[in-house]
Design a protein around this motif. Structure first.
Motif, short mmCIF file in Angstrom:
data_model
loop_
_atom_site.label_atom_id
_atom_site.label_comp_id
_atom_site.label_asym_id
_atom_site.label_seq_id
_atom_site.Cartn_x
_atom_site.Cartn_y
_atom_site.Cartn_z
N GLN A 1 0.83 -1.19 0.00
CA GLN A 1 0.00 0.00 0.00
C GLN A 1 0.87 1.25 0.00
N ALA A 2 0.30 2.34 -0.48
CA ALA A 2 1.01 3.60 -0.47
C ALA A 2 1.53 3.90 0.93
N VAL B 1 2.25 -0.63 -6.11
CA VAL B 1 1.87 0.18 -4.97
C VAL B 1 0.42 0.58 -5.14
N SER B 2 -0.42 0.14 -4.24
CA SER B 2 -1.84 0.42 -4.32
C SER B 2 -2.17 1.70 -3.57
N SER B 3 -3.24 2.35 -4.01
CA SER B 3 -3.68 3.59 -3.37
C SER B 3 -4.83 3.36 -2.41
N SER C 1 8.29 4.95 1.82
CA SER C 1 7.24 5.91 1.47
C SER C 1 6.80 5.75 0.03
N LYS D 1 4.84 5.29 -3.41
CA LYS D 1 3.69 5.95 -4.01
C LYS D 1 3.17 5.13 -5.18
N PRO D 2 1.90 5.28 -5.52
CA PRO D 2 1.38 4.54 -6.68
C PRO D 2 2.18 4.76 -7.95
N GLU D 3 2.73 5.94 -8.13
CA GLU D 3 3.52 6.21 -9.32
C GLU D 3 4.85 5.48 -9.34
N ASP D 4 5.23 4.84 -8.24
CA ASP D 4 6.41 3.98 -8.21
C ASP D 4 6.15 2.60 -8.80
N THR D 5 4.90 2.30 -9.09
CA THR D 5 4.55 1.00 -9.65
C THR D 5 5.26 0.79 -10.99
#
Length: 114
Positions: free
Chosen positions: A13-14, A112-114, A84, A86-90
């Motif tokens: 998760q985020a 990485v889920s939001s 830390s 973030k979803p954009e790290d997926t």
């Protein structure tokens, strides 16, 4: 035949953390730089971080406060500690050992889920 094995990816998760590992053959790891790249679906592969054989490091500005690259030469292994998230790290994360030629791992999925 060169062994370059990545591990540590997964679903978080985020705000969570993961540590990626890249275990390389000593014949290519010793004396060479190592780097991490990532590729999100539909996007170009992008540079994330690198570490020299002597331990000098560089991370892109977007992750430098959250990601730490390191290496353990005795274990012929490089690491990417990610905090830390973030979803954009997926993305699929790839390691590469940079020597006379570049050796790439097959990648490990980080979601990485939001």
């Amino acid at each position: 035949q060169v062994q370059l094995v990545e591990s540590g990816g997964g679903l978080v998760q985020a705000g969570g953390s993961l540590r990626l590992s890249c275990a390389a053959s000593g014949s290519i790891f010793s004396g060479n730089a190592m780097a991490w790249y990532r590729q999100a679906p539909g996007k170009q592969r992008e540079f994330v971080a690198a570490i020299s054989s002597g331990g000098s490091t560089h991370c892109v500005y977007s992750v430098k406060s959250r990601f730490t690259i390191s290496r353990d030469n005795a274990k012929n292994t490089g690491y990417l500690q990610m905090k830390s998230l973030k979803p954009e790290d997926t993305a699929v994360y790839y390691c590469v050992v940079i020597g006379g030629q570049n050796y790439w791992g097959q990648g490990t999925q980080v979601t990485v889920s939001s």
